[in-house]
Each structure stands twice: as structure tokens, then as C-alpha cells.
Scaffold this active site. Structure first.
Site, PDB file in Angstrom:
ATOM      1  N   ARG A  29      66.799  19.262 -73.762  1.00 11.15           N
ATOM      2  CA  ARG A  29      66.058  17.998 -74.498  1.00 11.15           C
ATOM      3  C   ARG A  29      65.050  18.035 -74.031  1.00 11.15           C
ATOM      4  O   ARG A  29      64.668  17.722 -74.792  1.00 11.15           O
ATOM      5  CB  ARG A  29      67.076  17.668 -74.011  1.00 11.15           C
ATOM      6  CG  ARG A  29      66.868  16.145 -74.049  1.00 11.15           C
ATOM      7  CD  ARG A  29      67.301  14.182 -73.563  1.00 11.15           C
ATOM      8  NE  ARG A  29      67.225  14.384 -72.223  1.00 11.15           N
ATOM      9  CZ  ARG A  29      67.802  13.502 -71.023  1.00 11.15           C
ATOM     10  NH1 ARG A  29      67.920  11.612 -71.363  1.00 11.15           N
ATOM     11  NH2 ARG A  29      67.673  13.874 -69.593  1.00 11.15           N
ATOM     12  N   GLU A  42      75.161   3.788 -60.473  1.00  7.99           N
ATOM     13  CA  GLU A  42      74.248   3.718 -61.573  1.00  7.99           C
ATOM     14  C   GLU A  42      74.206   2.347 -62.205  1.00  7.99           C
ATOM     15  O   GLU A  42      75.520   2.146 -62.360  1.00  7.99           O
ATOM     16  CB  GLU A  42      73.614   4.900 -62.555  1.00  7.99           C
ATOM     17  CG  GLU A  42      73.464   4.566 -63.363  1.00  7.99           C
ATOM     18  CD  GLU A  42      72.252   6.013 -63.867  1.00  7.99           C
ATOM     19  OE1 GLU A  42      72.639   7.229 -63.676  1.00  7.99           O
ATOM     20  OE2 GLU A  42      72.088   6.431 -65.298  1.00  7.99           O
ATOM     21  N   ARG A  59      62.190   3.775 -69.084  1.00 13.89           N
ATOM     22  CA  ARG A  59      63.012   2.760 -68.500  1.00 13.89           C
ATOM     23  C   ARG A  59      63.387   1.674 -68.998  1.00 13.89           C
ATOM     24  O   ARG A  59      64.773   1.730 -69.033  1.00 13.89           O
ATOM     25  CB  ARG A  59      61.898   2.353 -67.486  1.00 13.89           C
ATOM     26  CG  ARG A  59      61.865   3.001 -66.157  1.00 13.89           C
ATOM     27  CD  ARG A  59      63.071   4.063 -65.782  1.00 13.89           C
ATOM     28  NE  ARG A  59      62.660   5.208 -64.776  1.00 13.89           N
ATOM     29  CZ  ARG A  59      62.980   6.133 -63.583  1.00 13.89           C
ATOM     30  NH1 ARG A  59      64.363   6.142 -63.597  1.00 13.89           N
ATOM     31  NH2 ARG A  59      62.408   6.866 -63.685  1.00 13.89           N
ATOM     32  N   TYR A 105      73.096  19.215 -65.400  1.00 11.91           N
ATOM     33  CA  TYR A 105      72.295  17.974 -65.619  1.00 11.91           C
ATOM     34  C   TYR A 105      70.977  19.042 -65.583  1.00 11.91           C
ATOM     35  O   TYR A 105      70.741  18.201 -67.035  1.00 11.91           O
ATOM     36  CB  TYR A 105      72.636  16.657 -64.819  1.00 11.91           C
ATOM     37  CG  TYR A 105      71.826  15.876 -64.589  1.00 11.91           C
ATOM     38  CD1 TYR A 105      71.500  15.662 -65.888  1.00 11.91           C
ATOM     39  CD2 TYR A 105      70.433  15.844 -64.001  1.00 11.91           C
ATOM     40  CE1 TYR A 105      69.949  14.159 -66.278  1.00 11.91           C
ATOM     41  CE2 TYR A 105      68.961  14.645 -64.295  1.00 11.91           C
ATOM     42  CZ  TYR A 105      69.250  14.424 -65.444  1.00 11.91           C
ATOM     43  OH  TYR A 105      68.346  13.092 -66.025  1.00 11.91           O
ATOM     44  N   TYR A 163      58.906  13.800 -62.899  1.00 11.21           N
ATOM     45  CA  TYR A 163      59.542  14.118 -61.926  1.00 11.21           C
ATOM     46  C   TYR A 163      58.871  15.575 -61.200  1.00 11.21           C
ATOM     47  O   TYR A 163      58.878  15.972 -62.195  1.00 11.21           O
ATOM     48  CB  TYR A 163      61.043  14.215 -62.425  1.00 11.21           C
ATOM     49  CG  TYR A 163      61.458  12.709 -61.536  1.00 11.21           C
ATOM     50  CD1 TYR A 163      61.156  11.148 -61.822  1.00 11.21           C
ATOM     51  CD2 TYR A 163      63.484  12.316 -62.075  1.00 11.21           C
ATOM     52  CE1 TYR A 163      61.683  10.316 -61.840  1.00 11.21           C
ATOM     53  CE2 TYR A 163      63.593  11.728 -62.395  1.00 11.21           C
ATOM     54  CZ  TYR A 163      63.292  10.557 -62.116  1.00 11.21           C
ATOM     55  OH  TYR A 163      63.857   9.054 -61.821  1.00 11.21           O
TER      56      TYR A 163
END
Ligand code: 3EB
Length: 341
Positions: free
Chosen positions: A158, A335, A224, A151, A211
Site C-alpha cells: 500500500r 478498535e 486519523r 499486516y 511510525y
């Protein structure tokens, strides 16, 4: 009428989530044309044009999580094609694009390329606002050939692609980064012509792109939620949402509390206060208005608990698909995502 005309008639896209593998052609045929399909299937397949529309097939269904198909539709006429390995469908206002990357020892560079190709294609056709991206990442919590979690490896590539495109696409879109049941990365997204999108953050959560390095060398790059104004009201696309407060996982090892915290995060995200804070008027949403609900559950033994909570929270007729896949942090157990309209 040409695909790029009729600017006065800006309509939305809408989707239906159909349970079961490959529903018969014509079944549930609604008005409109298909802009894109996402098949949650028992095995992988190359992205392809299916009945004239781009189709992503992602390996997500097993004994626990059932097969499903999400079909995005538009009132406008559509054109489809291929670009390298990718497939796309566009209607002059919206673009759906799908591509797949095979298993890699290290993902970063190939993901950067995959994303840059996708962003270039999208930008050149004038779909300059990204709306909603889905990234299904195989072996998401496993180490790559250098020991970095896949991940985080994916996020690295990305983030570099977005950094190289900085200053063009206005903001990062709503997204999902989630496990799938075989290796490699599936990517699909919806983008739109400019002027209709608002990107939202959640006051309970640190923006993902901020983050700390604790969660990986490059932050995840997504918002979000994305609100897209439509003819009447609009669509609020809710990113994959988990039990994260600030930037930390809440309720490690407690599936019920993680599920409730996730639903609370969505409730605050889509609520009036947050919409007004972001200058969106219209849409009096609560978590109960989340539609096209997708629920990702890491441990098959947890599905019944999560299902019980969702059954209590959502209206009885709500379409909810459950998938048994890994989530992007080892301690995240569940999730949830969807769309409010
Ligand atoms: C989180 O909030 C949970 O990497 O695209 C949610 C939505 C998550 C999207 C992504 C990751 C992504 O950080 C994980």
C-alpha cells in the site's frame, strides 16, 4: 441532467448501518440512491453490483459479531460499472469503489498493483480527494511465506502504491486496516471531487505514516480522520482508532483500559480544539457524536466488557455493530470507528 453537471449542488453522502444480514429489499428504504454497500457477512463473496450499486461483501460476522450492512447513499443520480475485478458507483461528486484480492503467499506486490489500479481509476475520473478507505485483511497477524506479518506485508504494498502516486492525491485519507475471518484482502473506499476535504491527525498519536520501523518496514498510510464539507455542515470520517499513544500500544492486556483509551483518542480527535487546529469550523463534536459505530474486538470473551463501556458512553439509540476479528497489532484488543455528522 447528466451525472457530471449541476456543480452548484454539492451534497454529501450519508450512510446507515443496518443490523442483520441482507435486510429485505426496500426495507428502511430512505431517500436518495445507493452509492455503495458494505456487507459484513458470514462468508466472503466477490464484489458485485447489487440492485445497481457497488457492493463489497466482507467476511466479518460469526457467532459473536453479528451480520450488518452499511449503505452509503447520495441525493444525486448514480452510475455503476466494473473495472477489471473491481466494481464502482459514482454520482459525479463521489465515487465508491470495491475490490477483493485472494489469499497470497506474499501480498506486497499484488497489493501495490491493486492500489495503483484503484488510484489510477479514481484519479482519471476526477475524484482526486480520497475520503475514507477500508481494508479488511485476512490472517492479519499471521506470517506470510517469508515470515513477515501479513499486516506489515500489506502495508508495504500500500505504501509503495501511494509513493508512486505521490504529488497527485493531496493527502492520505482516513482508513481502517483490520482483520477479517477468511484469507485475502477486501478494499473499498469513497473518494470525492476536489475542494471539500480536510485531513486530520490526532495530537495524542504519532501520524501513522511516521511510525518507526519497529512497526513494520513501511509505515501504515492513512490519516486519523477526514472532514468533508457538505451543504449544511459536513461529515467527519473517523479512522479505525485503537489504544495507541504516540506510536505505542497503551494498556497491553487490559481490555477495559484499551477501550476507554480508544474512546478518549476519538474524543480528542473530533473535539473542537483539534478541528480548529486543522482549520475546520463547524462540528461541535465529542465521542458521543460518533455514529455508524463499528467496534472490532479480538477476543470473543471481551465483547461484553467492551459493550458495557460503549453502552455507557454512547447515547441509548446509537447504532453500534460489534465484530469479532483480529486487530493489526497482536497486542491491540479493540478498535473503534465511525462518522460524526
Ligand atoms: C493504528 O492506529 C491502529 O492500516 O489502514 C487504524 C486505522 C489502524 C487504519 C490501516 C490501521 C489502519 O495504527 C491500526
Amino acid at each position: 441532467m447528466g451525472l457530471h453537471e449541476s456543480e452548484d449542488c454539492v451534497r454529501g453522502v450519508w450512510s446507515e448501518l443496518v443490523a442483520g444480514a441482507a435486510p429485505p429489499e426496500g426495507a428502511g428504504a430512505e431517500r436518495g440512491n445507493v452509492l455503495g454497500r458494505i456487507r459484513f457477512a458470514t462468508e466472503s463473496a466477490q464484489p458485485a453490483l447489487v440492485s445497481g450499486a457497488a457492493c463489497l461483501t466482507t467476511h466479518m460476522a460469526n457467532d459473536v459479531g453479528s451480520a450488518a450492512e452499511e449503505v452509503w447513499r447520495t441525493d444525486r443520480p448514480v452510475l455503476s460499472g466494473t473495472s477489471g475485478d473491481a466494481v464502482y458507483t459514482e454520482d459525479g461528486e463521489h465515487l465508491f469503489y470495491a475490490v477483493r484480492l485472494e489469499s497470497q503467499p506474499i501480498y506486497r506486490e499484488r497489493v501495490r498493483q491493486l492500489y495503483e489500479d484503484a488510484l489510477r481509476f479514481t484519479w482519471e475520473r476526477g475524484y482526486t480527494e480520497l475520503v475514507r478507505m477500508w481494508n479488511q485483511v485476512g490472517d492479519i497477524n499471521c506470517p506470510n511465506a517469508e515470515g513477515l506479518e501479513i499486516y506489515r506485508d500489506f502495508c508495504f504494498g500500500r505504501a509503495e502504491a501511494f509513493a508512486n502516486w505521490e504529488g497527485r492525491f493531496r493527502q492520505l485519507p482516513a482508513a481502517t486496516g483490520i482483520g477479517k475471518l477468511s484469507p485475502g484482502v477486501d478494499l473499498c473506499f469513497i473518494a470525492t471531487k476536489p475542494g471539500r476535504t480536510v485531513y486530520l491527525e490526532n495530537p495524542r498519536q504519532t501520524p501513522a505514516y511516521k511510525y518507526s520501523p519497529r512497526y513494520g518496514p513501511k509505515s501504515p498510510t492513512f490519516a486519523r480522520a477526514t472532514f468533508v464539507r457538505g451543504e449544511n455542515n459536513g461529515n467527519l470520517f473517523v479512522s479505525g482508532t485503537a489504544s495507541i499513544l504516540g506510536e505505542d500500544t497503551a494498556h497491553v492486556d487490559d481490555i477495559a483500559r484499551q477501550t476507554v483509551e480508544t474512546l478518549r483518542n476519538i474524543d480528542v480527535l473530533v473535539g473542537n480544539d483539534n478541528l480548529h487546529r486543522h482549520g475546520v469550523d463547524g462540528g461541535e463534536y465529542t465521542v458521543r457524536d460518533l455514529d455508524q459505530v463499528k467496534v472490532y474486538v479480538r477476543d470473543p470473551k471481551h465483547v461484553s466488557v467492551v459493550r458495557d463501556i460503549c453502552t455507557l458512553v454512547f447515547p441509548a439509540d446509537r447504532e453500534i455493530a460489534y465484530f469479532n476479528v483480529d486487530v493489526c497489532r497482536p497486542e491491540l484488543l479493540v478498535e473503534i470507528e465511525g462518522v460524526c455528522r
